[in-house]
Structures are given as structure tokens and as C-alpha cells.
Design a protein around this motif. Structure first.
Motif, PDB file in Angstrom:
ATOM      1  N   LYS A   1       0.829  -1.220   0.000  1.00  0.00           N
ATOM      2  CA  LYS A   1       0.000   0.000   0.000  1.00  0.00           C
ATOM      3  C   LYS A   1       0.852   1.254   0.000  1.00  0.00           C
ATOM      4  CE  LYS A   1      -4.564  -1.033   1.849  1.00  0.00           C
ATOM      5  NZ  LYS A   1      -5.536  -0.665   2.884  1.00  0.00           N
ATOM      6  N   ILE A   2       1.908   1.218   0.771  1.00  0.00           N
ATOM      7  CA  ILE A   2       2.813   2.369   0.828  1.00  0.00           C
ATOM      8  C   ILE A   2       3.387   2.660  -0.548  1.00  0.00           C
ATOM      9  CG2 ILE A   2       5.106   3.091   1.664  1.00  0.00           C
ATOM     10  CD1 ILE A   2       2.978   3.642   3.664  1.00  0.00           C
ATOM     11  N   LYS A   3       3.642   1.591  -1.320  1.00  0.00           N
ATOM     12  CA  LYS A   3       4.194   1.781  -2.665  1.00  0.00           C
ATOM     13  C   LYS A   3       3.198   2.533  -3.567  1.00  0.00           C
ATOM     14  CE  LYS A   3       7.209  -2.332  -2.796  1.00  0.00           C
ATOM     15  NZ  LYS A   3       7.418  -3.635  -3.438  1.00  0.00           N
ATOM     16  N   THR A   4       1.857   2.261  -3.427  1.00  0.00           N
ATOM     17  CA  THR A   4       0.842   2.918  -4.294  1.00  0.00           C
ATOM     18  C   THR A   4       0.382   4.267  -3.754  1.00  0.00           C
ATOM     19  OG1 THR A   4      -0.960   1.797  -3.146  1.00  0.00           O
ATOM     20  CG2 THR A   4      -0.029   0.669  -5.064  1.00  0.00           C
ATOM     21  N   PHE A   5       0.725   4.609  -2.502  1.00  0.00           N
ATOM     22  CA  PHE A   5       0.249   5.850  -1.887  1.00  0.00           C
ATOM     23  C   PHE A   5       0.638   7.083  -2.704  1.00  0.00           C
ATOM     24  CE2 PHE A   5       1.284   9.475   0.888  1.00  0.00           C
ATOM     25  CZ  PHE A   5       0.001   9.809   1.268  1.00  0.00           C
ATOM     26  N   LYS A   6       1.916   7.164  -3.044  1.00  0.00           N
ATOM     27  CA  LYS A   6       2.395   8.343  -3.782  1.00  0.00           C
ATOM     28  C   LYS A   6       1.671   8.487  -5.113  1.00  0.00           C
ATOM     29  CE  LYS A   6       7.050   8.836  -1.888  1.00  0.00           C
ATOM     30  NZ  LYS A   6       8.490   8.855  -2.194  1.00  0.00           N
ATOM     31  N   LYS A   7       1.466   7.353  -5.782  1.00  0.00           N
ATOM     32  CA  LYS A   7       0.795   7.384  -7.085  1.00  0.00           C
ATOM     33  C   LYS A   7      -0.653   7.850  -6.928  1.00  0.00           C
ATOM     34  CE  LYS A   7      -0.522   4.364 -10.916  1.00  0.00           C
ATOM     35  NZ  LYS A   7      -0.528   2.980 -11.426  1.00  0.00           N
ATOM     36  N   ASN A   8      -1.352   7.279  -5.930  1.00  0.00           N
ATOM     37  CA  ASN A   8      -2.767   7.633  -5.715  1.00  0.00           C
ATOM     38  C   ASN A   8      -2.935   9.082  -5.253  1.00  0.00           C
ATOM     39  OD1 ASN A   8      -3.525   5.067  -6.422  1.00  0.00           O
ATOM     40  ND2 ASN A   8      -3.692   4.311  -4.320  1.00  0.00           N
ATOM     41  N   ILE A   9      -2.083   9.494  -4.314  1.00  0.00           N
ATOM     42  CA  ILE A   9      -2.206  10.854  -3.789  1.00  0.00           C
ATOM     43  C   ILE A   9      -1.861  11.887  -4.849  1.00  0.00           C
ATOM     44  CG2 ILE A   9       0.112  11.330  -2.836  1.00  0.00           C
ATOM     45  CD1 ILE A   9      -3.171  11.863  -0.955  1.00  0.00           C
ATOM     46  N   PHE A  10      -0.924  11.572  -5.745  1.00  0.00           N
ATOM     47  CA  PHE A  10      -0.556  12.473  -6.850  1.00  0.00           C
ATOM     48  C   PHE A  10      -1.717  12.605  -7.835  1.00  0.00           C
ATOM     49  CE2 PHE A  10       1.157  13.185 -11.124  1.00  0.00           C
ATOM     50  CZ  PHE A  10       1.845  14.372 -10.922  1.00  0.00           C
ATOM     51  N   ALA A  11      -2.336  11.445  -8.153  1.00  0.00           N
ATOM     52  CA  ALA A  11      -3.441  11.446  -9.119  1.00  0.00           C
ATOM     53  C   ALA A  11      -4.625  12.263  -8.600  1.00  0.00           C
ATOM     54  CB  ALA A  11      -3.876  10.009  -9.419  1.00  0.00           C
ATOM     55  N   ILE A  12      -4.992  12.041  -7.348  1.00  0.00           N
ATOM     56  CA  ILE A  12      -6.157  12.755  -6.815  1.00  0.00           C
ATOM     57  C   ILE A  12      -5.864  14.241  -6.620  1.00  0.00           C
ATOM     58  CG2 ILE A  12      -5.758  12.462  -4.310  1.00  0.00           C
ATOM     59  CD1 ILE A  12      -8.762  11.724  -4.162  1.00  0.00           C
ATOM     60  N   THR A  13      -4.615  14.574  -6.294  1.00  0.00           N
ATOM     61  CA  THR A  13      -4.210  15.991  -6.181  1.00  0.00           C
ATOM     62  C   THR A  13      -4.317  16.671  -7.545  1.00  0.00           C
ATOM     63  OG1 THR A  13      -2.720  15.467  -4.345  1.00  0.00           O
ATOM     64  CG2 THR A  13      -2.354  17.558  -5.484  1.00  0.00           C
ATOM     65  N   GLN A  14      -3.929  15.956  -8.611  1.00  0.00           N
ATOM     66  CA  GLN A  14      -4.032  16.486  -9.975  1.00  0.00           C
ATOM     67  C   GLN A  14      -5.498  16.745 -10.336  1.00  0.00           C
ATOM     68  OE1 GLN A  14      -0.994  17.646 -10.906  1.00  0.00           O
ATOM     69  NE2 GLN A  14      -1.116  16.631 -12.894  1.00  0.00           N
ATOM     70  N   GLU A  15      -6.372  15.797  -9.991  1.00  0.00           N
ATOM     71  CA  GLU A  15      -7.805  15.966 -10.265  1.00  0.00           C
ATOM     72  C   GLU A  15      -8.362  17.181  -9.530  1.00  0.00           C
ATOM     73  OE1 GLU A  15     -10.601  12.580 -10.658  1.00  0.00           O
ATOM     74  OE2 GLU A  15      -8.907  11.375  -9.946  1.00  0.00           O
ATOM     75  N   ILE A  16      -7.988  17.333  -8.270  1.00  0.00           N
ATOM     76  CA  ILE A  16      -8.448  18.489  -7.476  1.00  0.00           C
ATOM     77  C   ILE A  16      -8.000  19.789  -8.130  1.00  0.00           C
ATOM     78  CG2 ILE A  16      -8.116  19.714  -5.280  1.00  0.00           C
ATOM     79  CD1 ILE A  16      -8.091  16.922  -3.938  1.00  0.00           C
ATOM     80  N   GLN A  17      -6.765  19.839  -8.579  1.00  0.00           N
ATOM     81  CA  GLN A  17      -6.224  21.033  -9.219  1.00  0.00           C
ATOM     82  C   GLN A  17      -6.963  21.347 -10.528  1.00  0.00           C
ATOM     83  OE1 GLN A  17      -3.849  23.075  -7.755  1.00  0.00           O
ATOM     84  NE2 GLN A  17      -4.569  24.435  -9.381  1.00  0.00           N
TER      85      GLN A  17
END
Length: 654
Positions: free
Chosen positions: A388-404
Motif C-alpha cells: 500500500k505504501i508503494k501505491t500511496f504516492k501514485k494515488n495521492i498524486f493522481a487525486i491531487t491532480q484531479e483536485i487542481q
């Protein structure tokens, strides 16, 4: 004809005054000026003339309609039940020095303050004095005849003008009204009356023929019915044309009002759509922010415990490498060896020392096995946390991009709404909406009447064919009988007369139209101060008036109030000149819709026109400023100032 003087007794603010409009013997200009502040009766001079001639006061405001026509001071000075008279006289002088005096009187019974005086009836008389000084008094139709020779009611708007409406003149005067006025002012209605009399006479002859021959009577009745239907269709066509003309003028007026004004309806629809988009986008943005918060909450526990998780995974790995877990010795085997005292591997009997060693080993394995099992049960969840820790950065980056992305879209939408608000600010939105609605309404009226007009014209053509056919049948039947020969000759003469009258009328109307167009062009380009802005004025057969810009565009709807006033004056003078009517022009507040330098231009035009026609101009003191008075004072034969009395119930003249 010129107005010699006006006498007013007990008429509104005017208790007893006389205004002379006689031209000075040394003056070139037949120009007269009246100056009065608002509320002192300036406009009521124009109302008084209209009341005298037509028993109407077309320029009354709502406030003045609440007051009695009988002078207030006269009411105060009257006993209860006393009768008082309102009288207005308009003295007119003709070119051959005959005098015509129009006199209207109305008696009122006064009941005291607060109650309106009751009218006891009015009279209208005309006194006509010939060259020898002999006078004759006329009433009824004879009085109306002289009034109509001066200014007929149907065309008074071409003689008496309200300056506040002058710049809207060609917006409100539809082509149908202008055509009707020209028929009146050019006295072509006389031909129409002759045509009606001939037509009536011809029908009477046909009736005589019908009495002699039954077949003729049947055809005549059918013909009469078809002609009545045709007259109804013609009336409907005239009404359609009138409605179309009015609608076109109203559409032009709405389009002029909407010129350079944002399209509120489109902008508001766009604004509504943007607000919906903004609301939808805000919901999406909030959902994504919540999703990010949930993700951070979920991963936050793992992130905070990550050092311990990492350490535990390392310990398990180390123990696996050391083969400490899972255990390599069978606990059950050791338990059997202890109970039997014999080694199950080698078969040797255990001595006391060996037995003690096996027991110690058994106890040690029991503890490590329990810990090992716990470590092994933790391994998979710990590995899952690691993944899960490995996918965290990918998921948090993707959702941050969507928010932006949603935030950027929202900023664009908000900016667009702000731009629309700026465009709409400062405008009367309800008024603009009303203009759009009014334009749609009159476009509907225009289109509906155009469709109706096409259908009516088709019906008219069909009826005309039937009438022509019935006329042929009637002609044949009448020819058969010798006793109707004379009647046939009379009918033929009437038909020829009607044809000639129609041809003459159409020819005169066309000539008048062409002459008015020529004179209007001539006068307009002599008077207008913009010499290079306009090309010409076109008046079509339906009397639609178009002003053509020097670049070839129609521009009547774009010209200023002053320019429209010049066009109105040019057209009016041309109409007077061609028709032969020589009555005066009276203008209340001629500068009401004009400002700046054009004010002096307009006044110079009035001064110039007064050399050939009597002009009476009514000003407010603000309009009659020093730059205007410097032009008119020297040219005016008479100049009056109206002053309100201290008790505000009477106007005096100085």
C-alpha cells in the motif's frame, strides 16, 4: 394663412390674455417666440389652439388633467351656483386679407372649492370677414369646413409639434399614417368621394336594369355581394398593411434601443448555465477533496507506524534466514522421546543427562514456536501495508491532480460569471428584457400579418376575377334588350369614369410622392450641417421614408435627435409646399432633444424657414439661452414671456 392673434379667457392658467402674432412690417421673418418656465402654461398655448379647433387637449399631462379647464382664480372669485365661461379665439388671416375667427366657448357652473365646475355645454363658431369687412357667422358643418381649410384634424401633427417627440417623429408616424395624411393634405379625398358617388350611381342604374330584366337582377345581386366581399377583403388588407407598418416601426425602435446594449437574454442564459456548471464543479471538487482526506486518513496510520512495520518485516526476514521460524525440530517427537526414555532417531536409551538435555530443548522450542507463529501471522498484513505504501504516492498524486484540474475549471467559470456581471452592470435589465420581448411580439405580429396578407391577396384576386366575369355577364344581358340600351351607356360611362379617376388619383399620388421626395431632399441638404454624411432621402410608394448614408446604408435609426428634427422639418415644409397648405407651424420646446452645437444649427434653420412660413416657437428659459436669443431676438416679430402670479393661479404676459 397665418395666425393673427389668440385670445384666451378663463382657459386654465390664462384668465384674460391676448397674444398677437402679426409680422412686423420691416421684418423678413414671420417668427414669434414665447418663453415660459415649466408649469406656467407654455404647452397649454398649444393645447388652447387644439381645444379651440377640435375640442381636444392632446398635450395635457396627467397632473393637469386633474384640474378644471376653468381658470382657478375665476373659480375662487365666483359665487356658488354662478356661471362662468371659458373662451378661446384663434384669429387667422388669409393671403387675400380675409379674416377667419375660430371661437369656442364652454359655460360652467361653479359649486365652490373642491368640486369641479359642471359643463353646461359648448359652442363652436367661425366668423368670416370678406375683403369689404362684411362678416358671416357659421356653425356646424359650415364651421368645420372653414376649420378643415385651415388645419384638418387628421393632419394637425404636420402643423403642431411637441419638441420632445420631434426626434421620434418618423418612428411614430408610420407609412400608413403619412399616406393617409398626404391624402388629406393634398385634398385627394375629393377624388375618392367623387369615385364613391359614381360607384353608388352605377349600382342604382344596375338596379333599374334588374327591374326590367330578371336575369340582370340575379347577376346584379351576385355582383353586389361579391363587391361587398371584395370591400371587406380590401379593408382587411389595409389593416394588415397598417399592422405590418406599425410592427416594422416598433421593431426598428426596439432594435435602436438595443443597439450597443448587451444581449441580456443570451448573457443571462449563459450565466445560468455557468452557475449550474459552477455548482456541479464545486460538488465534484468537494468530493475529490473528501476522497483525498479519506486517503490521507487511511494511509496516515500506516505512515505513522511505518518504522515499526518496516522493523517487524526485517525481524521476520532475519529469523527466516536464521531458520528460527518456522521451527526445524518436531515437538511431538521430542515429547515421545521424553516419555519413552528411548531416542526415536538412534534407538539408544537415554541416560539422565541426555534426558535432561531433551527436556530443555523441548521447553525452548515451545516458546520460540509460539513467537514464530505470531510473527508469521503478522507477515502477510505487514507485506500488504508495504505494498500500500508503494501505491500511496501514485494515488495521492493522481487525486491531487484531479483536485487542481477541478479548481482551475471552477476559477474559469467564476471569471466568466464575473465578466458577464460586469457587462450587465449599469443596465436596466428589466427594460432591456422588455425591449427584447416587445421586439419578439412585433416580429410575431409582422409575420402573422404577412401570412394573412398573402392569403387575403389571393382571395382578392379570386374575387376580382369573379367580379370581372359577372360584369361581363351583366354587360351581355343588358345588351340583349333594347330597353336597357340607355342604361348600358350610362354604366359604361360610369366604368370609364371610375377607371379615369383611379388612374388620375394614382398618377397624382405618385407625382406628389416624387415632388415631396425631391423637395425633402433639397431642403434637408440645404439645412443639415453635416454636408458629407448623407447621400439622399428615399420615399417609396408606401411612404416609408429612408435616409441613406453616404456609404449607401439606411441610417434613419442611427441619426441624432437634431438630425431627425431637421429631416422632420424638411419633410413637413415639403409637404406644405407641394400640397398648397400655407398654415403656420407651431413647435413646443424645439430644442428639447438637441444639445451642444446642433442647438444653434436648429435655431438658424427655424430662422431661415420663417422667411417663407409663419413659425411660433415655445421655449423654456434654459432652452432660450444667450446663444439662442442672440440669433432669434433680432428676427422675432413678437417675443412674450409667461409669468406665474404670486398665488400660482394665473399666468401673466410680459
Amino acid at each position: 394663412m397665418t395666425i393673427e392673434k389668440i385670445i384666451l379667457k378663463n382657459y386654465r392658467q390664462f384668465r384674460d390674455i391676448e397674444l398677437s402674432f402679426t409680422k412686423r412690417s420691416d421684418a423678413d421673418n414671420d417668427l414669434h417666440v414665447i418663453i415660459a418656465v415649466m408649469g406656467t402654461g407654455k404647452t397649454n398655448i398649444l393645447n388652447a389652439i387644439n381645444w379651440c379647433l377640435y375640442k381636444e387637449e392632446p398635450y395635457l399631462s396627467k397632473e393637469s388633467q386633474q384640474l378644471p379647464i376653468l381658470n382657478l382664480k375665476t373659480i375662487l372669485a365666483s359665487e356658488e351656483g354662478e356661471d362662468k365661461e371659458v373662451k378661446v379665439e384663434v384669429w387667422v388671416k388669409t393671403k387675400n386679407n380675409r379674416r377667419i375667427i375660430f371661437i369656442r366657448r364652454e359655460k360652467y357652473r361653479v359649486y365652490g372649492q373642491g368640486e369641479k365646475p359642471q359643463s353646461l355645454g359648448e359652442t363652436f363658431k367661425v366668423a368670416v370677414t370678406d375683403e369689404k369687412g362684411n362678416s358671416n357667422i357659421y356653425e356646424g358643418e359650415e364651421a368645420d369646413y372653414y376649420r378643415d381649410r385651415f388645419v384638418p384634424i387628421k393632419i394637425r401633427d404636420f402643423f403642431f409639434f411637441d419638441g420632445e417627440r420631434l426626434d421620434r417623429y418618423f418612428k411614430e408616424a408610420t407609412s400608413q399614417n403619412i399616406r393617409s395624411a398626404i391624402l388629406g393634405i393634398s385634398q385627394l379625398e375629393v377624388l375618392e368621394k367623387v369615385r364613391e358617388k359614381i360607384d353608388k350611381y352605377m349600382k342604382e342604374i344596375s338596379k333599374k336594369a334588374g327591374k326590367l330584366i330578371p336575369e340582370v337582377e340575379n347577376i346584379r345581386k351576385d355582383l353586389e355581394q361579391q363587391e361587398q366581399e371584395l370591400d371587406k377583403i380590401k379593408e382587411q388588407i389595409e389593416e394588415c398593411n397598417k399592422q405590418i407598418s406599425i410592427a416594422k416601426e416598433k421593431i426598428k425602435e426596439c432594435e435602436e434601443n438595443l443597439k450597443n446594449v448587451p444581449d441580456v437574454e443570451i448573457l443571462e442564459e449563459e450565466r445560468k448555465s455557468l452557475i449550474k456548471q459552477r455548482n456541479d464543479k464545486e460538488i465534484l471538487l468537494r468530493e475529490k477533496i473528501n476522497e483525498k482526506e479519506d486517503l490521507l486518513f487511511e494511509y496516515g496510520k500506516i505512515i505513522m507506524l511505518w518504522p515499526a512495520i518496516k522493523k517487524a518485516i526485517e525481524i521476520i526476514g532475519d529469523k527466516k534466514k536464521a531458520k528460527e521460524i518456522p521451527p526445524t525440530i518436531d515437538k511431538v517427537l521430542l515429547a515421545n522421546i521424553i516419555s519413552s526414555g528411548v531416542c526415536s532417531v538412534c534407538g539408544r536409551k537415554l541416560d539422565s543427562e541426555s534426558k535432561a538435555n531433551v527436556k530443555e530443548l523441548f521447553e525452548r522450542i515451545a516458546v520460540s514456536s509460539e513467537v514464530g507463529q505470531q510473527l508469521l501471522s503478522m507477515e502477510n498484513p505487514l507485506i500488504q501495508y508495504k505494498e500500500k505504501i508503494k501505491t500511496f504516492k501514485k494515488n495521492i498524486f493522481a487525486i491531487t491532480q484531479e483536485i487542481q484540474m477541478h479548481q482551475n475549471d471552477l476559477d474559469i467559470i467564476v471569471n466568466k460569471i464575473s465578466e458577464i456581471d460586469k457587462k450587465l452592470s449599469g443596465y436596466n435589465l428589466e427594460k432591456i428584457k422588455d425591449w427584447h420581448e416587445e421586439r419578439r411580439k412585433y416580429e410575431g405580429i409582422r409575420d402573422l400579418n404577412n401570412q394573412k396578407l398573402g392569403s387575403l391577396k389571393t382571395t382578392m384576386e379570386q374575387l376580382q376575377k369573379k367580379i370581372d366575369h359577372l360584369n361581363e355577364l351583366l354587360d351581355k344581358e343588358i345588351k340583349k334588350e333594347e330597353k336597357t340600351k340607355k342604361l348600358k351607356e350610362q354604366i359604361d360611362f360610369c366604368n370609364k369614369s371610375l377607371s379615369v379617376l383611379t388612374e388620375i388619383k394614382d398618377k397624382i399620388m405618385k407625382e406628389i410622392k416624387n415632388d415631396i421626395e425631391y423637395e425633402t431632399n433639397k431642403l434637408f441638404f440645404e439645412l443639415i450641417w453635416k454636408k458629407d454624411s448623407f447621400k439622399n432621402i428615399i420615399i417609396d410608394d408606401d411612404y416609408n421614408i429612408n435616409l441613406i448614408h453616404s456609404m449607401g446604408y439606411e441610417c434613419l435609426g442611427s441619426i441624432s435627435g437634431g438630425e431627425r428634427e431637421v429631416l422632420t422639418l424638411a419633410f413637413t415644409i415639403a409637404l406644405h409646399k407641394i400640397s398648397g397648405f400655407d398654415s403656420p407651424i407651431i413647435v413646443d420646446r424645439p430644442l428639447a432633444m438637441v444639445s451642444g452645437d446642433p442647438r444653434k444649427n436648429i435655431v438658424n434653420i427655424f430662422s431661415q424657414l420663417s422667411k417663407g412660413k409663419q413659425l411660433i416657437l415655445l421655449f423654456t428659459p434654459d432652452d432660450y439661452s444667450s446663444d439662442i436669443s442672440s440669433i432669434l431676438d433680432s428676427n422675432a416679430s413678437n417675443k412674450y414671456t409667461l409669468l406665474m402670479s404670486s398665488d400660482e393661479k394665473e399666468v401673466e404676459v410680459s
